[in-house]
Write a protein that holds these residues in place. Structure first.
Motif, PDB file in Angstrom:
ATOM      1  N   LEU A   1       0.813  -1.218   0.000  1.00 13.95           N
ATOM      2  CA  LEU A   1       0.000   0.000   0.000  1.00 13.95           C
ATOM      3  C   LEU A   1       0.841   1.260   0.000  1.00 13.95           C
ATOM      4  O   LEU A   1       0.438   2.299  -0.490  1.00 13.95           O
ATOM      5  CB  LEU A   1      -0.902   0.020   1.254  1.00 13.95           C
ATOM      6  CG  LEU A   1      -1.989  -1.036   1.315  1.00 13.95           C
ATOM      7  CD1 LEU A   1      -2.596  -1.108   2.721  1.00 13.95           C
ATOM      8  CD2 LEU A   1      -3.085  -0.734   0.302  1.00 13.95           C
TER       9      LEU A   1
ATOM     10  N   SER B   1      -0.609  12.714   4.657  1.00 12.36           N
ATOM     11  CA  SER B   1      -0.393  11.279   4.383  1.00 12.36           C
ATOM     12  C   SER B   1      -0.647  10.441   5.643  1.00 12.36           C
ATOM     13  O   SER B   1      -0.705   9.216   5.555  1.00 12.36           O
ATOM     14  CB  SER B   1       1.029  11.054   3.864  1.00 12.36           C
ATOM     15  OG  SER B   1       1.958  11.479   4.840  1.00 12.36           O
ATOM     16  N   ASN B   2      -0.773  11.070   6.785  1.00 15.04           N
ATOM     17  CA  ASN B   2      -1.108  10.329   8.002  1.00 15.04           C
ATOM     18  C   ASN B   2      -2.591  10.409   8.337  1.00 15.04           C
ATOM     19  O   ASN B   2      -3.005  10.052   9.432  1.00 15.04           O
ATOM     20  CB  ASN B   2      -0.276  10.836   9.189  1.00 15.04           C
ATOM     21  CG  ASN B   2       1.117  10.247   9.174  1.00 15.04           C
ATOM     22  OD1 ASN B   2       1.349   9.214   8.529  1.00 15.04           O
ATOM     23  ND2 ASN B   2       2.067  10.880   9.848  1.00 15.04           N
TER      24      ASN B   2
ATOM     25  N   GLU C   1       4.690   3.098   1.954  1.00 14.29           N
ATOM     26  CA  GLU C   1       5.859   2.960   2.820  1.00 14.29           C
ATOM     27  C   GLU C   1       5.859   4.118   3.807  1.00 14.29           C
ATOM     28  O   GLU C   1       5.715   5.282   3.408  1.00 14.29           O
ATOM     29  CB  GLU C   1       7.126   2.985   1.974  1.00 14.29           C
ATOM     30  CG  GLU C   1       8.375   2.765   2.772  1.00 14.29           C
ATOM     31  CD  GLU C   1       9.127   1.515   2.312  1.00 14.29           C
ATOM     32  OE1 GLU C   1       8.786   0.947   1.262  1.00 14.29           O
ATOM     33  OE2 GLU C   1      10.061   1.126   3.032  1.00 14.29           O
ATOM     34  N   GLY C   2       6.016   3.806   5.076  1.00 18.79           N
ATOM     35  CA  GLY C   2       6.004   4.866   6.089  1.00 18.79           C
ATOM     36  C   GLY C   2       7.294   4.899   6.863  1.00 18.79           C
ATOM     37  O   GLY C   2       8.307   4.331   6.436  1.00 18.79           O
TER      38      GLY C   2
ATOM     39  N   LYS D   1       1.735  -3.344   8.800  1.00 15.95           N
ATOM     40  CA  LYS D   1       2.978  -2.552   8.746  1.00 15.95           C
ATOM     41  C   LYS D   1       4.104  -3.474   9.164  1.00 15.95           C
ATOM     42  O   LYS D   1       4.059  -4.052  10.258  1.00 15.95           O
ATOM     43  CB  LYS D   1       2.912  -1.393   9.741  1.00 15.95           C
ATOM     44  CG  LYS D   1       2.208  -0.191   9.232  1.00 15.95           C
ATOM     45  CD  LYS D   1       2.417   0.987  10.196  1.00 15.95           C
ATOM     46  CE  LYS D   1       1.609   2.183   9.736  1.00 15.95           C
ATOM     47  NZ  LYS D   1       1.742   3.308  10.652  1.00 15.95           N
TER      48      LYS D   1
ATOM     49  N   ASP E   1      -0.381   6.612  12.367  1.00 15.87           N
ATOM     50  CA  ASP E   1       1.069   6.756  12.556  1.00 15.87           C
ATOM     51  C   ASP E   1       1.435   7.470  13.856  1.00 15.87           C
ATOM     52  O   ASP E   1       1.650   8.690  13.890  1.00 15.87           O
ATOM     53  CB  ASP E   1       1.691   7.508  11.362  1.00 15.87           C
ATOM     54  CG  ASP E   1       3.183   7.185  11.259  1.00 15.87           C
ATOM     55  OD1 ASP E   1       3.724   6.655  12.257  1.00 15.87           O
ATOM     56  OD2 ASP E   1       3.772   7.448  10.203  1.00 15.87           O
TER      57      ASP E   1
ATOM     58  N   ALA F   1      -4.493  -3.892   7.183  1.00 11.98           N
ATOM     59  CA  ALA F   1      -3.258  -3.308   6.650  1.00 11.98           C
ATOM     60  C   ALA F   1      -2.145  -3.713   7.603  1.00 11.98           C
ATOM     61  O   ALA F   1      -2.295  -3.594   8.818  1.00 11.98           O
ATOM     62  CB  ALA F   1      -3.380  -1.799   6.576  1.00 11.98           C
TER      63      ALA F   1
ATOM     64  N   LEU G   1      -5.885   8.727   7.178  1.00  9.13           N
ATOM     65  CA  LEU G   1      -6.422   7.653   6.345  1.00  9.13           C
ATOM     66  C   LEU G   1      -7.931   7.834   6.209  1.00  9.13           C
ATOM     67  O   LEU G   1      -8.573   8.418   7.084  1.00  9.13           O
ATOM     68  CB  LEU G   1      -6.098   6.302   6.962  1.00  9.13           C
ATOM     69  CG  LEU G   1      -4.600   6.025   7.156  1.00  9.13           C
ATOM     70  CD1 LEU G   1      -4.382   4.666   7.820  1.00  9.13           C
ATOM     71  CD2 LEU G   1      -3.864   6.073   5.817  1.00  9.13           C
TER      72      LEU G   1
ATOM     73  N   VAL H   1       3.999  -1.041   4.027  1.00  3.04           N
ATOM     74  CA  VAL H   1       2.657  -1.368   4.531  1.00  3.04           C
ATOM     75  C   VAL H   1       1.959  -2.208   3.457  1.00  3.04           C
ATOM     76  O   VAL H   1       1.982  -1.855   2.276  1.00  3.04           O
ATOM     77  CB  VAL H   1       1.836  -0.093   4.816  1.00  3.04           C
ATOM     78  CG1 VAL H   1       0.478  -0.436   5.388  1.00  3.04           C
ATOM     79  CG2 VAL H   1       2.598   0.836   5.758  1.00  3.04           C
TER      80      VAL H   1
ATOM     81  N   TYR I   1      -3.584  -3.373  11.289  1.00 11.88           N
ATOM     82  CA  TYR I   1      -4.592  -2.315  11.465  1.00 11.88           C
ATOM     83  C   TYR I   1      -5.851  -2.644  10.684  1.00 11.88           C
ATOM     84  O   TYR I   1      -5.822  -3.436   9.739  1.00 11.88           O
ATOM     85  CB  TYR I   1      -4.083  -0.979  10.926  1.00 11.88           C
ATOM     86  CG  TYR I   1      -2.867  -0.446  11.607  1.00 11.88           C
ATOM     87  CD1 TYR I   1      -2.977   0.431  12.667  1.00 11.88           C
ATOM     88  CD2 TYR I   1      -1.591  -0.818  11.166  1.00 11.88           C
ATOM     89  CE1 TYR I   1      -1.854   0.935  13.290  1.00 11.88           C
ATOM     90  CE2 TYR I   1      -0.464  -0.314  11.779  1.00 11.88           C
ATOM     91  CZ  TYR I   1      -0.609   0.570  12.848  1.00 11.88           C
ATOM     92  OH  TYR I   1       0.502   1.062  13.460  1.00 11.88           O
ATOM     93  N   GLU I   2      -6.916  -1.953  11.057  1.00 12.59           N
ATOM     94  CA  GLU I   2      -8.101  -2.009  10.207  1.00 12.59           C
ATOM     95  C   GLU I   2      -7.692  -1.400   8.854  1.00 12.59           C
ATOM     96  O   GLU I   2      -6.883  -0.471   8.806  1.00 12.59           O
ATOM     97  CB  GLU I   2      -9.267  -1.237  10.822  1.00 12.59           C
ATOM     98  CG  GLU I   2      -8.996   0.235  11.086  1.00 12.59           C
ATOM     99  CD  GLU I   2     -10.178   1.007  11.632  1.00 12.59           C
ATOM    100  OE1 GLU I   2     -11.322   0.623  11.363  1.00 12.59           O
ATOM    101  OE2 GLU I   2      -9.947   2.015  12.324  1.00 12.59           O
ATOM    102  N   TYR I   3      -8.249  -1.960   7.795  1.00 15.23           N
ATOM    103  CA  TYR I   3      -7.867  -1.517   6.456  1.00 15.23           C
ATOM    104  C   TYR I   3      -8.702  -0.290   6.058  1.00 15.23           C
ATOM    105  O   TYR I   3      -9.915  -0.262   6.253  1.00 15.23           O
ATOM    106  CB  TYR I   3      -8.076  -2.645   5.449  1.00 15.23           C
ATOM    107  CG  TYR I   3      -7.847  -2.232   4.019  1.00 15.23           C
ATOM    108  CD1 TYR I   3      -6.582  -1.848   3.582  1.00 15.23           C
ATOM    109  CD2 TYR I   3      -8.910  -2.228   3.099  1.00 15.23           C
ATOM    110  CE1 TYR I   3      -6.369  -1.451   2.271  1.00 15.23           C
ATOM    111  CE2 TYR I   3      -8.703  -1.843   1.780  1.00 15.23           C
ATOM    112  CZ  TYR I   3      -7.425  -1.448   1.388  1.00 15.23           C
ATOM    113  OH  TYR I   3      -7.226  -1.051   0.081  1.00 15.23           O
ATOM    114  N   MET I   4      -8.040   0.694   5.548  1.00 16.11           N
ATOM    115  CA  MET I   4      -8.717   1.928   5.107  1.00 16.11           C
ATOM    116  C   MET I   4      -8.732   1.940   3.588  1.00 16.11           C
ATOM    117  O   MET I   4      -7.730   2.282   2.944  1.00 16.11           O
ATOM    118  CB  MET I   4      -7.942   3.163   5.604  1.00 16.11           C
ATOM    119  CG  MET I   4      -7.905   3.319   7.077  1.00 16.11           C
ATOM    120  SD  MET I   4      -9.515   3.846   7.673  1.00 16.11           S
ATOM    121  CE  MET I   4      -9.834   2.494   8.726  1.00 16.11           C
TER     122      MET I   4
ATOM    123  N   SER J   1      -4.706   7.178   2.017  1.00 19.09           N
ATOM    124  CA  SER J   1      -4.455   8.418   2.745  1.00 19.09           C
ATOM    125  C   SER J   1      -4.964   9.649   1.994  1.00 19.09           C
ATOM    126  O   SER J   1      -5.112   9.655   0.768  1.00 19.09           O
ATOM    127  CB  SER J   1      -2.972   8.566   3.068  1.00 19.09           C
ATOM    128  OG  SER J   1      -2.226   8.353   1.899  1.00 19.09           O
TER     129      SER J   1
END
Ligand code: AMP
Length: 879
Positions: free
Chosen positions: A572, A695-696, A574-575, A594, A709, A592, A698, A580, A639-642, A646
């Motif tokens: 998805l 970008s943080n 990269e953080g 990470k 994040d 999702a 979602l 991710v 995580y729950e998928y969004m 973002s």
């Protein structure tokens, strides 16, 4: 009307040739009668200038009707001229008779109110054409016909009875009065004394009804314990006591209240020597009135008097609970309203609830005292402030770090439960409040200037309003964290002073011992987190497994299967700490994942931080952590998928930006604000995110925003407001000046980032981009320059369709600029931002000043820590 004239009769608007003069032989009275419908007054010198007035209904001179009218008036005047002001034992005042005060201004007799048919004994203004009753004896026991008689018995008791002997009202025996006499005085007070005068054995002023007359007292007679309060009539037809009352509360600093049964609905505020703090306009009344409050061993009472004693006035409580001061206007023959209360929304007692401040010059009228937030934001936004506000940070009485915030020009809160000292100075008052852990505020209790006196409040502060023309300073106690920077610094300096002194002493005895203990404890605390992480690694991994952090654990194979072995198609993004991947668990749930990049030291820190923090949080605008995986070298978070990924992917992509219409953008702004407010204030911890950016954020499938994040986030202790770091981490363009320059971060540095984000959402442009027109300015500079020129509409993203609610857009730009102010104290809190976003567009926001960091030039060289989309700053600052 000219009372000196021996025989005067006046008419209104009547041509003289329509008047005729009637002379009553030996009566000293002349009457002029005019056309039907006109008003006619007749005055008599015999009764010291008293007059009767009436409207002439029918005149037909020479006819029977005309003469009857004449005779009625003349007989009334004859009785008036012969009227007495007193009765003694053996005398009677019958229904058709009356007593008139010596100066002729007041009359005691029988009357029938409004549309009623009942008879009452009362007192009214004798020289006023509109019958105005100011006192009633038998309020709730009316007499059905004209058979009433007032007498005074040998023991001094006034008795109102009818012909059959039924008693409707009596005052009871007056002790120690020989040959009692009851007299109607020129003040309207009806009193019982002995024949030779002396003290009043009984007086109507002690038993008021709805009217306060000059020199009458409202309040307590301490020696007799009598409370002289006022109750309105039930209605204009019924003088029985209504459901309201006006009374003096002697507790704390005396105040007058209007009550509806037992509920207080209006408060005068405390007495300031010449006015009540809640009635500052009293200072302008000096030409007509003098006022006083006596507060001594004998009484606590309010009174007033007229400067010109011939002026007629009264303070009356009406059936609907409205208090009104009226003055008689001879020219217009009407009662003029001079003052009334309650008169506005802030006059209603405690409109804004505990710790709320009512300000009638703003809309909405309620706000919270600084350091407090609405107890129910939902109700608050619906303009119901009665639940009031609650403290953002608990007081810390034990450590002595609390301070005070000044609410200027205030109608001080209800003093009923306050402690009052009239001699203590303000500094001692402050110290007394700090010593007492239940003290929440203090103020001066000066009574006629001098700056002395002390009022200390405990519990809730209620009914505070802003009174620009006569308010006082109120000092509300706050935790250090809520004091704002200057007070906080002062507080910190004070605490630092105390700490240094304590340390010097402590060093002699316990210094080294304490230091060792502190070190040991700190070491143990650090281990707990690490051990917690390690223990997970050694435990059997299962989705239900719980460690110290109560984080459900997944095994590696489950996640590998879910992400198709971490395939590139499933990647998805990269953080900060690695790639991710999208995954699908066995039960179909999309997630999702990470995955911590191997050899990433910084990533490992962020990973731990994220686990520690986000596992403790739950809010609809924060991304939800479902579990983790720790196996061998692997560290993963699930995580729950969004599905909408973002926000930056939409916002800064011309092809996708149109998906975000204004409604969606506004909803996103609101969601982020609420998520951030939760982090700052509403969760169990105070959390500073430190890396808020597009970008943080979602977006779920309904485009609801979720902050993600937490790798750089920090938890603050209960009273901590800011921290300094040597390792400045964050994203250029979103970081506040004080964070970049000094490494100082706080809620306000997050607010700065939020402000940038808000302006980006409105404009669809990145803060770091340049503008052809102004190449040296970033988005903040560009927005500011448009704002100054009134061209803010040019900032709005052209991808949005037309017809947006521009007032809402304008509000967001205004708020965004306020959030990016250069100095942290110039920026609002998220609580305020949320409140302002929820408000309708009527409320005007403060004007922003020039924002911080408007230039595209960077203030220092940065080192990238590997974020793909933005340059994430990591800066080590030398000390
Ligand atoms: P981060 O490490 O949180 O900065 O994430 C990097 C990128 O991965 C983000 O910009 C998103 O595009 C994507 N991403 C992160 N978390 C999720 C998620 N829960 N659902 C969907 N995409 C995500």
């Amino acid at each position: 009307m000219a009372m000196e004239e021996p025989m005067s009769i006046e008419t209104e608007n009547s041509p003289m040739d329509n008047l005729m003069m009637y002379e009553s032989r030996n009566s000293g009275i002349d009457i002029m009668l005019s056309n039907p419908g006109s008003r006619c007054c007749a005055c008599s010198q015999v009764s010291q200038g008293s007059c009767i007035c009436g409207v002439v209904e029918k005149i037909d001179m020479g006819s029977h009707t005309g003469w009857l009218l004449h005779l009625t008036i003349v007989s009334t005047l004859l009785s008036l001229s012969a009227a007495k002001d007193n009765i003694a034992h053996g005398d009677l005042v019958r229904d058709a008779e009356s007593l008139i005060s010596a100066d002729g201004r007041f009359r005691l007799g029988f009357f029938t109110p409004g549309n009623s048919k009942s008879r009452y004994l009362g007192i009214w203004f004798n020289t006023v054409s509109v019958q105005t009753i100011i006192w009633v004896a038998n309020r709730d026991r009316p007499i059905s016909g004209p058979t009433g008689m007032l007498s005074i018995s040998g023991n001094g008791s006034l008795v109102l009875a009818d012909a059959s002997g039924t008693v409707y009202w009596s005052t009871g025996a007056a002790m120690g009065v020989a040959n009692p006499v009851a007299r109607l005085l020129n003040t309207s007070n009806f009193v019982v004394t002995g024949a030779s005068g002396g003290d009043y054995a009984w007086q109507s002023f002690d038993h008021p009804t709805d009217s306060v007359l000059p020199r009458m007292k409202l309040g307590w007679d301490r020696s007799s314990g009598r409370n002289r309060n006022f109750t309105p009539w039930k209605s204009s037809d019924d003088p029985a006591p209504g459901e309201y009352s006006m009374a003096m509360d002697v507790h704390g600093d005396p105040q007058i209240f209007i009550m509806r049964r037992t509920t207080r609905i209006w408060r005068s505020g405390r007495w300031m020597g010449q006015w009540f703090t809640g009635i500052p306009e009293m200072t302008t009344y000096q030409t007509l009135f003098t006022f006083g409050v006596s507060n001594d061993a004998n009484e606590v009472a309010f009174w007033y008097d007229t400067v010109n004693h011939s002026m007629l006035s009264r303070l009356v409580l009406h059936p609907a609970g409205v208090a009104e001061r009226v003055v008689w206007n001879e020219n217009t023959q009407t009662w003029n309203r001079y003052w009334f209360a309650p008169k506005d929304q802030c006059d209603t007692l405690s409109t804004c609830g505990p710790f709320g401040v009512c300000d009638i010059s703003y809309s909405p009228v309620c706000r919270c005292v600084r350091g407090f937030v609405p107890r129910s934001l939902e109700n608050w936004n619906m303009r119901d402030g009665t639940e009031g506000c609650m403290r953002r940070t608990p007081l810390d009485c034990r450590n002595g770090t609390d301070g005070f915030v000044k609410v200027a020009q205030a109608k001080l809160p209800d003093t009923s439960a306050a402690a009052v000292n009239y001699t203590m100075g303000l500094e001692d008052c402050r110290a007394a409040c700090l010593r007492n852990c239940s003290c929440v505020a203090y103020a001066n209790a000066e009574v006629a200037g001098g700056g002395r006196g002390c009022i200390l409040w405990g519990g809730n502060l209620t009914d505070v309003r802003v009174n620009p023309s006569g308010g006082e300073d109120l000092f509300v106690r706050l935790a250090e964290a809520d004091l704002g920077s200057s007070s906080a610094q002062a507080g910190r300096r004070r605490v630092a002073g105390i700490t240094v002194a304590a340390a010097v002493l402590g060093l002699l005895v316990l210094g080294s011992m304490g230091w060792c203990l502190w070190k040991r404890r700190k070491r143990r605390k650090t281990n707990t987190v690490v051990l917690g992480m390690n223990r997970h690694r050694n435990e059997e991994t299962s989705r239900e497994g719980h460690g110290d952090l109560e984080l459900p654990l997944f095994d590696f194979n489950t996640i590998a299967a879910a992400t198709d072995d971490f395939s590139a198609e499933n990647k998805l993004g990269e953080g900060g700490f690695g790639p991710v991947f999208k995954g699908q668990l066995g039960d179909g749930q999309e997630v999702a994942v990470k995955r911590l990049a191997k050899n990433s030291v910084q990533g490992l820190d962020e990973f731990k931080n994220e686990v520690v923090l986000i596992a403790k949080l739950q809010h609809r605008n924060l991304v939800r952590l479902l579990g983790g995986c720790i196996e061998g070298e692997e560290r993963m978070l699930v995580y729950e998928y969004m599905p909408n990924k973002s926000l930056d992917a939409f916002l800064f992509d011309k092809a996708k930006a149109s998906v975000l219409d204004w409604r969606r953008r506004f909803q996103i702004i609101n969601g982020i604000a609420r998520g951030l407010l939760y982090l700052h204030q509403d969760s169990r911890f105070r959390i500073i995110h430190r890396d808020l950016k597009a970008s943080n954020i979602l977006l779920d499938k309904e485009m609801n925003p979720k902050i993600s994040d937490f790798g750089m986030a920090r938890i603050f202790g209960g009273d901590q407001t800011e921290a300094r770091t040597r390792r400045v981490v964050g994203t250029y363009g979103y970081m506040s000046p004080e964070y970049i320059m000094d490494g100082v971060f706080s809620e306000k540095s997050d607010v700065f980032s939020f402000g940038v984000l808000m302006l980006e959402i409105v404009s669809g442009r990145k803060n770091k981009g340049m503008y052809l027109s102004e190449p040296n300015l970033n988005l903040l500079g560009h927005a500011w320059s448009l704002w100054k020129e009134g061209k803010w509409m040019e900032l709005v993203d052209a991808s949005m369709a037309d017809g947006n609610p521009m007032a809402e857009v304008f509000r967001c730009i205004n708020l965004g600029l306020l959030c990016v102010q250069e100095r942290p104290e110039g920026r609002p809190t998220m609580a305020w931002v949320v409140q302002m976003l929820g408000n309708d567009t009527e409320t005007s926001l403060p004007q922003p000043k020039q924002p911080g960091f408007m230039a595209t030039r960077r203030p220092f060289e940065v080192s990238s820590s590997g974020s793909v989309n933005e340059v994430t700053v990591t800066m080590f600052e030398g000390r």
